[in-house]
Scaffold this active site. Structure first.
Site, PDB file in Angstrom:
ATOM      1  N   LYS A 154       0.726  -1.299  -0.068  1.00  0.00           N
ATOM      2  CA  LYS A 154      -0.240   0.064  -0.309  1.00  0.00           C
ATOM      3  C   LYS A 154       0.939   1.143   0.074  1.00  0.00           C
ATOM      4  CE  LYS A 154      -1.410   1.374   4.144  1.00  0.00           C
ATOM      5  NZ  LYS A 154      -0.752   2.238   4.987  1.00  0.00           N
ATOM      6  N   HIS A 184      -0.685  -5.607   5.607  1.00  0.00           N
ATOM      7  CA  HIS A 184       0.134  -6.494   6.867  1.00  0.00           C
ATOM      8  C   HIS A 184      -1.356  -6.336   7.897  1.00  0.00           C
ATOM      9  CE1 HIS A 184       0.306  -2.533   8.982  1.00  0.00           C
ATOM     10  NE2 HIS A 184       1.365  -2.996  10.044  1.00  0.00           N
ATOM     11  N   LYS A 188      -1.464 -10.164  10.809  1.00  0.00           N
ATOM     12  CA  LYS A 188      -1.308  -9.953  12.078  1.00  0.00           C
ATOM     13  C   LYS A 188      -2.392 -11.383  13.086  1.00  0.00           C
ATOM     14  CE  LYS A 188      -1.271  -4.703  12.880  1.00  0.00           C
ATOM     15  NZ  LYS A 188       0.234  -4.954  13.555  1.00  0.00           N
ATOM     16  N   GLU A 222      -2.883   5.160  17.630  1.00  0.00           N
ATOM     17  CA  GLU A 222      -1.036   4.751  17.295  1.00  0.00           C
ATOM     18  C   GLU A 222      -1.293   5.913  18.284  1.00  0.00           C
ATOM     19  OE1 GLU A 222       0.645   3.423  13.880  1.00  0.00           O
ATOM     20  OE2 GLU A 222      -0.819   5.239  12.753  1.00  0.00           O
ATOM     21  N   ASP A 241      -4.542   6.348   4.805  1.00  0.00           N
ATOM     22  CA  ASP A 241      -3.838   5.642   5.295  1.00  0.00           C
ATOM     23  C   ASP A 241      -3.980   4.371   6.077  1.00  0.00           C
ATOM     24  OD1 ASP A 241      -0.806   5.498   6.028  1.00  0.00           O
ATOM     25  OD2 ASP A 241      -1.315   5.989   7.816  1.00  0.00           O
ATOM     26  N   HIS A 246      -6.415  -0.445   6.227  1.00  0.00           N
ATOM     27  CA  HIS A 246      -6.391  -1.755   7.333  1.00  0.00           C
ATOM     28  C   HIS A 246      -8.261  -1.710   7.910  1.00  0.00           C
ATOM     29  CE1 HIS A 246      -2.388  -1.513   6.799  1.00  0.00           C
ATOM     30  NE2 HIS A 246      -2.219  -0.341   7.485  1.00  0.00           N
ATOM     31  N   LYS A 342      -3.994   9.018  14.974  1.00  0.00           N
ATOM     32  CA  LYS A 342      -2.149   9.017  15.529  1.00  0.00           C
ATOM     33  C   LYS A 342      -2.071  10.206  16.223  1.00  0.00           C
ATOM     34  CE  LYS A 342       0.331   7.576  11.352  1.00  0.00           C
ATOM     35  NZ  LYS A 342       0.219   6.114  11.495  1.00  0.00           N
TER      36      LYS A 342
HETATM   37  C1  BG6 Z   1       0.950   1.722   7.956  1.00  0.00           C
HETATM   38  C2  BG6 Z   1       0.121   3.258   7.991  1.00  0.00           C
HETATM   39  O1  BG6 Z   1       0.255   0.997   6.785  1.00  0.00           O
HETATM   40  O2  BG6 Z   1       0.043   0.776   8.702  1.00  0.00           O
HETATM   41  C3  BG6 Z   1       1.212   3.431   9.126  1.00  0.00           C
HETATM   42  O3  BG6 Z   1       0.610   3.795   6.644  1.00  0.00           O
HETATM   43  C4  BG6 Z   1       0.989   2.912  10.594  1.00  0.00           C
HETATM   44  O4  BG6 Z   1       0.868   5.089   9.555  1.00  0.00           O
HETATM   45  C5  BG6 Z   1       1.042   1.904  10.349  1.00  0.00           C
HETATM   46  O5  BG6 Z   1       1.074   3.772  11.502  1.00  0.00           O
HETATM   47  C6  BG6 Z   1       0.417   1.064  11.781  1.00  0.00           C
HETATM   48  O6  BG6 Z   1       0.713  -0.346  11.940  1.00  0.00           O
HETATM   49  P1  BG6 Z   1       1.206  -1.091  13.044  1.00  0.00           P
HETATM   50  O7  BG6 Z   1       1.508  -2.145  12.510  1.00  0.00           O
HETATM   51  O8  BG6 Z   1       2.044  -0.373  13.471  1.00  0.00           O
HETATM   52  O9  BG6 Z   1       0.077  -1.372  13.530  1.00  0.00           O
END
Ligand code: BG6
Length: 497
Positions: A154, A184, A188, A222, A241, A246, A342
């Site tokens: 992505k 990703h 998980k 986050e 994003d 996700h 964020k």
């Molecule tokens: C990414 C985003 O795909 O996923 C980031 O671009 C984000 O902005 C991240 O921080 C979060 O992934 P994880 O696995 O740390 O929760």
């Protein structure tokens, strides 16, 4: 020949980039020391700079030492692994790059005495995708449909039109079954476990519908700021994003129908149907906000518009919250509340499913609704809150927590998402990857919001870094008669008084 015995040429375009450093090389390393990689393989890390092998290896070792879940690499393991790493200087815009790469792949095939699997990983900015795709196609490097795989990171486009153009480009040059669009979150452990939880346990299925479920929440909060990613993030924002990919992927796993089999196409069909059934979201009701100066986990944090490579007058959202509905028989009328941000007060990726109250109350004490918490991170837990009788002569009720914690239930450590997904690509298993129709359906969901935001920045709110977003997000929840959950049930709160 099984995949372990089939040698593999792995090419990472963007082999020196941040993703390779933090995620891909540590993941390949862990797969290697875990004994999962094919017996013979080479990783070509393509990068334009022209570093020495030593400089490249040194940087990657630092990456492994900093980010591998197994901690610092052991010398013996690293020395063996680094022999498999081949720094490949190559600039996509220089004509001889692709023939040189082809010759290197063929040389390995010749040494192995067999045409190996080929994995081409696009860990590059989207602007390079066309050049790389055309380079691979022109030199016929990925022409064996069963053996050659393209992994696309992505962001998959920046809107529906660009995602469709990208799909056209890729499917013109490769077959859909060769294309692995990676998200990703699908790798998980807890997200995968949702499939087991829902479809291997018969007790939840009858309850998993609008008759019993009041609403569903999906939060990805986050602590991190945009940090060094200002240039990318300022053109993206939380909706593109995080939510387009996700959160909507999590939603589709939570809401999908039972697949015909545990097989890639059966699962992808059902997930795609969920996304295609999402009703049009009311864009003005979507909450968007930007963090301002504050403090996160005890450390001072600058405001978003003071971050490097972010426009001073930026209107990009770092937080978004919304409500949506899935227009099908199972979910009609059940609100799904999604939010992400964020610089929030804590890291928490959590799904909370709240059930309806019993229709006929017989106890004097207040009953609490049953709630199911599925925590993806930082804890990997599933908690079910039920009402119980407090021991004693009188009938008094109190919520209690039925708790499943990964670390207590299993001795096996959880692999990193990228380990799972990279191994799936090597094995040719696309179950956890996104098909073209899914990606387009997800863009269709967010497009009315993006289009509306283009017309006005009036609704952009602020929240102090280290808090849980703007009060408008709480109002959104309240207007639906609910409260956001940020963490799994607090054991303390549930203990005896
Ligand atoms: C990414 C985003 O795909 O996923 C980031 O671009 C984000 O902005 C991240 O921080 C979060 O992934 P994880 O696995 O740390 O929760």
């Amino acid at each position: 020949m099984d995949f372990k015995q089939t040698p593999a040429n792995i090419v990472i375009f963007g082999g020196f980039g941040d993703l390779s450093w933090r995620k891909l090389i540590p993941a390949f390393y862990n797969l290697y020391i875990g004994g999962y990689m094919p017996d013979e393989f080479v990783i070509f890390a393509m990068d334009y700079k022209g570093l020495s092998d030593e400089a490249y290896d040194k940087h990657m070792l630092e990456g492994i030492n900093s980010f591998s879940r197994n901690g610092k690499a052991k010398d013996a393991d690293w020395n063996k692994f680094k022999d498999k790493l081949d720094y490949f200087q190559g600039d996509f815009s220089v004509p001889d790059t692709f023939p040189r790469l082809k010759a290197a792949l063929e040389k390995n095939d010749k040494n192995w005495g067999v045409r190996g699997t080929r994995l081409f990983y696009y860990a590059v900015s989207p602007s390079f995708i066309q050049t790389i795709t055309e380079g691979l196609a022109k030199y016929k490097m990925a022409g064996m449909v069963k053996k050659d795989r393209i992994v696309v990171e992505k962001p998959f486009g920046t809107d529906l039109t660009s995602a469709q153009a990208l799909n056209r480009l890729l499917t013109k040059n490769f077959k859909e079954e060769q294309i692995y669009r990676i998200d990703h979150y699908l790798g998980k452990e807890v997200v995968q476990n949702i499939l087991a939880f829902r479809f291997a346990n018969n007790i939840f299925e009858p309850l998993w519908c609008n008759k019993y479920i009041d609403h569903v929440q999906i939060t990805v909060a986050e602590e991190v700021s945009v940090g060094t990613r200002g240039k990318y993030y300022d053109n993206s924002g939380a909706l593109r994003d995080m939510i387009q990919n996700h959160l909507l992927q999590i939603l589709s796993v939570i809401a999908m129908e039972r697949p015909c089999d545990y097989a890639a196409e059966c699962i992808r069909d059902e997930k795609a149907k969920v996304l295609k059934s999402v009703s049009k979201i009311s864009a003005p009701e979507v909450v968007r906000a930007q963090y301002t100066e504050g403090s996160v986990a005890g450390a001072p944090q600058i405001g978003y518009t003071d971050e490097a490579n972010v426009a001073k007058n930026s209107k990009t959202e770092t937080f978004a919250a919304m409500k949506l509905f899935i227009d099908n028989k199972r979910w009609k009328g059940v609100p799904f509340l999604l939010r992400t941000g964020k610089c929030m007060s804590q890291n928490s990726s959590l799904i909370m499913i709240q059930f309806k109250m019993t229709p006929h109350k017989i106890f004097k004490d207040d009953e609490v609704p049953n709630r199911l918490f599925i925590s993806i991170q930082p804890n990997q837990t599933i908690n079910l809150i039920v009402d119980g009788k407090i021991p004693g002569i009188h009938m008094r009720l109190k919520p209690v927590n039925m708790d499943f914690t990964y670390t207590d239930a299993f001795c096996e450590p959880s692999p990193e998402a990228y380990e799972t997904l990279l191994l799936d690509v090597l094995e040719g298993d696309a179950t956890l990857f996104i098909r073209s129709d899914q990606v387009e359906a997800a863009w269709k969901i967010v497009m009315p919001i993006l289009d509306y935001w283009k017309t006005t920045s009036k609704g952009l709110k602020k929240y102090a870094a280290g808090t849980d977003g703007p009060k408008e997000a709480d109002k959104l929840a309240k207007s639906n008669g609910v409260q956001w959950a940020l963490t799994s049930p607090n054991e303390e709160a549930l203990k005896c008084d």
